[in-house]
Design a protein around this motif. Structure first.
Motif, PDB file in Angstrom:
ATOM      1  N   LYS A   1       0.343   4.155  -5.302  1.00  0.00           N
ATOM      2  CA  LYS A   1       1.342   4.283  -4.235  1.00  0.00           C
ATOM      3  C   LYS A   1       1.190   3.159  -3.211  1.00  0.00           C
ATOM      4  O   LYS A   1       2.178   2.673  -2.648  1.00  0.00           O
ATOM      5  N   ASP A   2      -0.058   2.752  -2.962  1.00  0.00           N
ATOM      6  CA  ASP A   2      -0.302   1.658  -2.014  1.00  0.00           C
ATOM      7  C   ASP A   2       0.316   0.355  -2.512  1.00  0.00           C
ATOM      8  O   ASP A   2       0.910  -0.404  -1.737  1.00  0.00           O
TER       9      ASP A   2
ATOM     10  N   LYS B   1       4.168   0.547  -2.150  1.00  0.00           N
ATOM     11  CA  LYS B   1       4.611   0.291  -0.776  1.00  0.00           C
ATOM     12  C   LYS B   1       4.468  -1.188  -0.410  1.00  0.00           C
ATOM     13  O   LYS B   1       5.323  -1.751   0.289  1.00  0.00           O
TER      14      LYS B   1
ATOM     15  N   GLU C   1       7.588  -3.670   0.693  1.00  0.00           N
ATOM     16  CA  GLU C   1       7.615  -4.397   1.964  1.00  0.00           C
ATOM     17  C   GLU C   1       7.762  -5.899   1.739  1.00  0.00           C
ATOM     18  O   GLU C   1       8.495  -6.577   2.465  1.00  0.00           O
TER      19      GLU C   1
ATOM     20  N   TYR D   1      -1.220  -2.023   3.772  1.00  0.00           N
ATOM     21  CA  TYR D   1      -0.952  -0.898   2.867  1.00  0.00           C
ATOM     22  C   TYR D   1      -2.055  -0.586   1.851  1.00  0.00           C
ATOM     23  O   TYR D   1      -2.138   0.541   1.364  1.00  0.00           O
TER      24      TYR D   1
END
Length: 208
Positions: free
Chosen positions: A127-128, A131, A135, A205
């Motif tokens: 998930k990191d 994200k 971005e 992140y």
């Protein structure tokens, strides 16, 4: 349908599928891709996914893909995708179903598509990365728009000047100055709106 399902379960169970593992930061220097990182120029690894045949090494400058022909072959092809040259887009994350052993992240660098299966127990770490790529894609999109706006503004200014009547013996000097101004202006635009290093996004992140 049932045959495909059980075939996938068997492949996962007996290690025949190519599910990737997210590598801990302390082991980044042990992956094959580390040998091809431009450490001398400040390139740094932030995230690595390693399967039996492939490595996906995410750095502050882009993605290094160490592509293996098969799990048993030692032959490797190394491909680089840099943020300064290619836009990241179409980022999706597919979580696991009841019988799935893997999750999947998909994204594209310009015209090159990637689909990577990862152990579902590492979903939180994945998930990191998801994200982070979102971005970076957002920043790139904004930068491209601002770069286009700058180019259009420069074109409008040049078009207006071209309609002006220039008299005297210094026409050649004016043309030279205008050309140099245009070159300097475009170089400044590229430096401002074409990010090469996304370290800050990774640091925001990625939880190592």
């Amino acid at each position: 349908m049932a045959g495909n399902l059980f075939g996938k379960m068997a492949a996962d169970t007996f290690g025949l599928s190519d599910i990737g593992k997210i590598i801990d930061q302390k082991d980044f220097d042990k992956v094959d891709g580390d040998d091809y990182i431009m450490h001398e120029d400040g390139e740094k690894i932030f995230f690595v996914i390693k399967s039996k045949s492939d490595e996906y090494v995410f750095t502050n400058r882009g993605l290094l893909h160490v592509d293996g022909a098969s799990a048993v072959s030692k032959k490797r092809t190394v491909r680089r995708h840099e943020f300064s040259n290619e836009k990241v887009h179409s980022i999706t994350l597919e979580t696991a179903g009841t019988v799935d052993l893997d999750v999947e992240i998909k994204f594209s660098f310009e015209n090159t598509d990637f689909s990577i299966d990862v152990d579902k127990n590492q979903l939180e770490k994945l998930k990191d990365l998801y994200k982070t790529l979102l971005e970076i894609s957002r920043i790139q999109g904004l930068n491209y728009k601002l770069l286009d706006d700058g180019k259009n503004g420069l074109k409008m200014a040049n078009d207006a000047l071209s309609r002006c009547k220039i008299e005297g013996n210094n026409i050649a000097k004016i043309a030279e100055d205008l050309t140099n101004f245009n070159l300097d202006f475009m170089e400044a635009l590229r430096r401002t709106y074409n990010n090469r290093d996304f370290s800050e996004v990774y640091e925001k992140y990625i939880n190592n």
